[in-house]
Design an enzyme around this catalytic site. Structure first.
Site, PDB file in Angstrom:
ATOM      1  N   VAL A   1      22.236  58.687  -9.038  1.00  0.00           N
ATOM      2  CA  VAL A   1      21.555  58.075  -7.903  1.00  0.00           C
ATOM      3  C   VAL A   1      20.451  59.006  -7.404  1.00  0.00           C
ATOM      4  O   VAL A   1      20.661  60.218  -7.342  1.00  0.00           O
ATOM      5  CB  VAL A   1      22.573  57.849  -6.756  1.00  0.00           C
ATOM      6  CG1 VAL A   1      21.875  57.398  -5.484  1.00  0.00           C
ATOM      7  CG2 VAL A   1      23.641  56.843  -7.164  1.00  0.00           C
ATOM      8  N   CYS A   2      19.284  58.420  -7.082  1.00  0.00           N
ATOM      9  CA  CYS A   2      18.249  59.229  -6.413  1.00  0.00           C
ATOM     10  C   CYS A   2      17.586  58.382  -5.345  1.00  0.00           C
ATOM     11  O   CYS A   2      18.089  57.327  -4.990  1.00  0.00           O
ATOM     12  CB  CYS A   2      17.240  59.763  -7.420  1.00  0.00           C
ATOM     13  SG  CYS A   2      16.160  58.499  -8.083  1.00  0.00           S
ATOM     14  N   ALA A   3      16.471  58.838  -4.831  1.00  0.00           N
ATOM     15  CA  ALA A   3      15.832  58.133  -3.718  1.00  0.00           C
ATOM     16  C   ALA A   3      15.263  56.789  -4.143  1.00  0.00           C
ATOM     17  O   ALA A   3      15.465  55.779  -3.484  1.00  0.00           O
ATOM     18  CB  ALA A   3      14.742  59.005  -3.105  1.00  0.00           C
TER      19      ALA A   3
ATOM     20  N   GLU B   1      14.686  55.884  -7.890  1.00  0.00           N
ATOM     21  CA  GLU B   1      15.102  55.524  -9.248  1.00  0.00           C
ATOM     22  C   GLU B   1      14.599  56.484 -10.305  1.00  0.00           C
ATOM     23  O   GLU B   1      15.352  56.841 -11.220  1.00  0.00           O
ATOM     24  CB  GLU B   1      14.646  54.093  -9.626  1.00  0.00           C
ATOM     25  CG  GLU B   1      15.145  53.643 -11.002  1.00  0.00           C
ATOM     26  CD  GLU B   1      14.654  52.238 -11.356  1.00  0.00           C
ATOM     27  OE1 GLU B   1      15.048  51.288 -10.658  1.00  0.00           O
ATOM     28  OE2 GLU B   1      13.885  52.104 -12.332  1.00  0.00           O
TER      29      GLU B   1
ATOM     30  N   MET C   1      18.387  54.762  -3.607  1.00  0.00           N
ATOM     31  CA  MET C   1      18.926  54.591  -2.249  1.00  0.00           C
ATOM     32  C   MET C   1      18.044  53.644  -1.426  1.00  0.00           C
ATOM     33  O   MET C   1      18.493  53.043  -0.472  1.00  0.00           O
ATOM     34  CB  MET C   1      19.034  55.953  -1.545  1.00  0.00           C
ATOM     35  CG  MET C   1      20.099  56.858  -2.108  1.00  0.00           C
ATOM     36  SD  MET C   1      21.782  56.141  -2.059  1.00  0.00           S
ATOM     37  CE  MET C   1      22.282  56.545  -0.386  1.00  0.00           C
TER      38      MET C   1
END
Lengths: 195, 386
Positions: free
Chosen positions: B80-82, B84, B109
């Site tokens: 998971v990141c901010a 993608e 996110m």
């Protein structure tokens, strides 16, 4: 928040990461860092807002020195200085020093002195002591005739290493009232300003 | 580039909807969150059987060797990141390192915080239904009350397309949109939804003193009718989180408490800067007004603070009587102690809460991207939230 000013300094290398999403700005910065010399400054231009926190985090993680960022419209201009191996070693050879605290006391006294900041212009721009005169180490030798012999000269850098080299150079040129400020800006808690 | 495309075949995409289903089903999941540590500490995905681990992507640019050993070999791993990009970057390296059950979260996110999952709460006496829309990433709960071919939406979030699509699929007309109070943690979609569907927008008058638009006054006792049957929404004045906060009693069974009473906590009185003034109202609402109601009512709040509050199928609800027994906020001995506890242990305020209130009053008109940024992070509307 990044400062909104036109900087009066330039970086040794400018890297354009505008329009790139993470992780690309950091990936490109890492590659570009490999191409510059220790002590040199890189400017990374990015439009990804996340790059602000990530650039600081990455610099911290790698030991490179994050100087600061400027914002112009949508573009963030991050300034980083490449770490040099000798900076991390405390190899101070010039014997005459003054502590940050003692310097702070002298700043409040009436006794005249000259404070020289030998860091790079970009470092000086983001955080400096108001009274300090900027003469980067690399050009110090060309400015010797501007320096006084009738009062103390204090030399400051980030960690006390470049200023140590500067003190040695000045002592070698006949300046006798020279002191190295330790540890330097990295530990400075007194009043400071930026551009 | 061809090498990259080849690797992409090995990493799988997980959508926010798929992740929500997985969390509702309480499946096991390992999350590798590659955002910076500050963002992770502030807000990350949690679940009953979720193990999560934070390593910023910028520490993995030279390779993932150092962390591969710390990751489970067979279990699903979700990176998971901010937004993608970085999660794909890391997931591909993990796949290359030999892990074969690696996913990345589509849209990161950013999309997670905007995902709405509708779940059915129950039936109404005359054949209607009530749905809870769980904004799982942010902990916001909104509701759709359906009767005949009409629907009312309560505490709508700004992602109004979801309600419209849901109504369209069932050939429903949205006739009312209601905000139980002036929200401070998220941008209300109530007005926008009313405008695009021709519905009436309701807001408590006492929360609307500074608004720039016309609205219908949500007042105690003023019944709102949905559909042709006798499904009614009865407002009950219940100040404390805001001075206008009004709860809704639907079909004598469902009790929509807004941000006054949650399943595991109670509302905070300070988001309009009036904690000292409103804490007494909050106490009166929780210890007197609500006490007079049937303990059989099913409480449906506008928020949840932790994944532990999600019930089976994802519904967040509780019997009012059970809350009087279990909720710490309803079990404080005296009003003086209540004042001390409620004003003394307030968590940090939600991100940009003052600007969000201005937006909900119609006094600020940020664009889509600015709205998204204002809503970053958890909702933090409850007293006991961290």
């Amino acid at each position: 928040m990044p400062a909104q000013a036109q900087p009066h300094f330039s970086a040794d290398k400018v890297l354009d990461c505008k329009g790139l999403a993470c992780p690309m700005p950091i990936v490109r910065t890492k590659k570009a860092m490999e191409q510059i010399a220790p002590g040199e400054v890189i400017e990374v231009q990015a439009t990804d807002k996340g790059s602000l926190a990530d650039m600081k985090g990455w610099a911290n993680n790698t030991g490179h020195y994050y100087l600061g960022s400027l914002q112009e419209g949508n573009v963030l201009r991050h300034f980083l200085r490449k770490a040099s191996p000798q900076e991390t070693k405390a190899e101070t050879r010039y014997p005459h020093t003054i502590t940050n605290k003692e310097l702070q006391a002298r700043l409040q006294s009436a006794e005249p002195f000259l404070l020289i900041d030998v860091r790079e212009p970009a470092e000086y721009a983001f955080q400096r002591i108001a009274a300090a005169k900027s003469i980067p180490l690399g050009v110090l030798e060309q400015h010797l005739d501007e320096l006084p012999t009738d009062r103390d000269i204090f030399v400051i850098c980030r960690s006390g290493n470049r200023s140590d080299l500067a003190c040695q150079l000045l002592a070698g040129k006949g300046f006798s009232r020279v002191k190295n400020v330790v540890p330097g800006m990295a530990g400075w808690t007194g009043p400071a300003e930026n551009e | 580039m061809s090498n990259l495309q080849h690797q992409q075949a090995k990493v799988k995409k997980m959508t926010a909807h798929e992740l929500t289903e997985l969390l509702f089903a309480q499946e096991e999941l390992f999350i590798l969150d590659v955002r910076n540590s500050e963002d992770y500490e502030n807000w990350h995905i949690e679940g009953h059987r979720v193990k999560s681990f934070n390593v910023p992507y910028f520490e993995l640019i030279d390779g993932v060797e150092e962390i591969v050993g710390k990751l489970p070999g067979k279990q699903k791993i979700l990176v998971v990141c901010a937004k993608e990009g970085s999660s794909v970057f890391v997931a591909e390296q993990l796949a290359e390192a030999g892990l074969d059950n690696v996913y990345y979260l589509q849209g990161g996110m950013k999309e997670w915080s905007e995902h709405l999952e509708p779940v059915k709460v129950g039936d109404l006496r005359d054949g209607g239904e009530i749905y809870q829309f769980v904004r799982i990433g942010k902990g916001c709960l909104s509701y759709m009350i359906v009767s005949g071919q009409e629907a009312a939406v309560v505490d709508s979030v700004r992602l109004t397309d979801v309600y419209e699509a849901f109504a369209k699929e069932r050939s429903l007309t949205i006739t009312h949109t209601i905000d139980t109070h002036l929200h401070a943690d998220h941008i209300s979609g109530g007005r926008k939804l009313a405008k695009s569907t021709g519905a009436t927008y309701w807001l408590p008058e006492k929360d609307a003193e500074e608004v720039t638009f016309a609205y219908e006054k949500l007042e105690e006792g003023k019944v709102i009718q949905v559909g042709t049957t006798s499904i009614s929404i009865l407002p009950i004045y219940s100040p404390g989180h805001t001075i206008g906060s009004t709860s809704l009693l639907v079909d004598d069974t469902y009790f929509l408490t807004g941000d006054i009473l949650f399943v595991a906590s109670i509302g905070r009185p300070d988001l309009a800067g009036k904690a000292e003034d409103w804490v007494g109202d909050l106490h009166d609402t929780l210890y007197n007004r609500y006490q007079d109601l049937s303990k059989e009512l099913l409480v449906l709040p506008a928020h949840f603070g932790s994944h532990a509050e999600l019930g089976p199928d994802g519904v967040v609800s509780a019997r009012l009587g059970d809350l009087y027994r279990d909720n710490p906020g309803l079990n404080i001995a005296s009003e003086a102690e209540f004042r001390r506890v409620v004003t003394g242990q307030l968590p940090p305020q939600p991100n940009a809460y003052q600007e969000i209130r201005q937006v909900n009053m119609g006094r600020l008109q940020p664009d889509e991207e600015e709205q998204r940024e204002m809503e970053t992070g958890p909702n933090r509307c409850a007293v006991h939230d961290k």
